[in-house]
Structures are given as structure tokens and as C-alpha cells.
Design a protein around this motif. Sequence first.
Motif, PDB file in Angstrom:
ATOM      1  N   VAL A  88       3.509   9.500  -9.642  1.00  0.00           N
ATOM      2  CA  VAL A  88       4.320   9.596  -8.235  1.00  0.00           C
ATOM      3  C   VAL A  88       4.489  11.159  -7.763  1.00  0.00           C
ATOM      4  O   VAL A  88       4.225  11.696  -6.912  1.00  0.00           O
TER       5      VAL A  88
ATOM      6  N   VAL B  61      -0.434  -1.526 -10.622  1.00  0.00           N
ATOM      7  CA  VAL B  61      -1.180  -0.531  -9.727  1.00  0.00           C
ATOM      8  C   VAL B  61      -2.492  -1.146  -9.635  1.00  0.00           C
ATOM      9  O   VAL B  61      -3.239  -1.291 -10.545  1.00  0.00           O
TER      10      VAL B  61
ATOM     11  N   LYS C 273       0.926  -0.990  -0.078  1.00  0.00           N
ATOM     12  CA  LYS C 273       0.008  -0.049   0.079  1.00  0.00           C
ATOM     13  C   LYS C 273       0.940   1.239  -0.228  1.00  0.00           C
ATOM     14  O   LYS C 273       1.554   1.177   0.701  1.00  0.00           O
ATOM     15  N   SER C 274       0.631   2.254  -0.976  1.00  0.00           N
ATOM     16  CA  SER C 274       1.255   3.600  -0.790  1.00  0.00           C
ATOM     17  C   SER C 274       1.239   4.065   0.314  1.00  0.00           C
ATOM     18  O   SER C 274       0.217   4.197   0.913  1.00  0.00           O
TER      19      SER C 274
ATOM     20  N   TYR D 285       1.215   7.395   0.720  1.00  0.00           N
ATOM     21  CA  TYR D 285       0.170   8.477   0.487  1.00  0.00           C
ATOM     22  C   TYR D 285      -1.463   8.030   0.708  1.00  0.00           C
ATOM     23  O   TYR D 285      -2.047   8.825   0.678  1.00  0.00           O
ATOM     24  N   SER D 286      -1.527   6.654   0.570  1.00  0.00           N
ATOM     25  CA  SER D 286      -3.138   6.442   0.921  1.00  0.00           C
ATOM     26  C   SER D 286      -3.462   6.600   2.224  1.00  0.00           C
ATOM     27  O   SER D 286      -2.658   6.892   3.227  1.00  0.00           O
TER      28      SER D 286
ATOM     29  N   GLU E 120      -1.992   0.371  -4.160  1.00  0.00           N
ATOM     30  CA  GLU E 120      -1.206  -0.548  -4.147  1.00  0.00           C
ATOM     31  C   GLU E 120      -0.513  -0.559  -5.314  1.00  0.00           C
ATOM     32  O   GLU E 120      -0.919  -0.785  -6.191  1.00  0.00           O
ATOM     33  N   TRP E 121       0.929  -1.210  -5.020  1.00  0.00           N
ATOM     34  CA  TRP E 121       1.580  -1.441  -6.322  1.00  0.00           C
ATOM     35  C   TRP E 121       2.281  -2.713  -6.101  1.00  0.00           C
ATOM     36  O   TRP E 121       2.346  -2.998  -4.829  1.00  0.00           O
TER      37      TRP E 121
END
Length: 73
Positions: free
Chosen positions: A63, A41, A14-15, A17-18, A27-28
Motif C-alpha cells: 500500500v 488480494v 476494489k482498491s 487506486y484502481s 481487489e482485496w
Amino acid sequence: MNSPHGLSRPEWVKSSYSNGDGGGCVEWAPALATANGIVPVRDSKISGGPVLTLGPGAWSSFVTAVRDGGFRR
């Protein structure tokens, strides 16, 4: 059925920044990004849903836009 680029069982991250209220969760899969030169992604709230695959340039632009506040409401 095989998914494109071997996306059937990647490890998703999970990012940072979430946000924590259940929205804006991206998510990536970094291992696939490294191995295949693509950046998978997805929306973390829909883990079985669609996956976007971005090239390195598109991922970098995304990003940067997130960092610069380009997606704030």
C-alpha cells in the motif's frame, strides 16, 4: 473443494487506486484480512483466478509503494 483460508466466498472490495479504464484493478477482502490476519488480494478482471495472501507487513509495504507511485508506468 475448500480453498485455503476460507477464500471461496469473501466480499471483495476494489482498491480506490484502481484506474477506471479496465486496467490496474486490484481487489482485496477486508473481512478476511481482519478475521484471519492475512490480506487476500486478486486481479478484479479475473475474479475466478488466483488469490495472493499477504501478511500484514507485506500488505502495508504494498500500500505504501502504491501511494508513493512505485507502480506507475
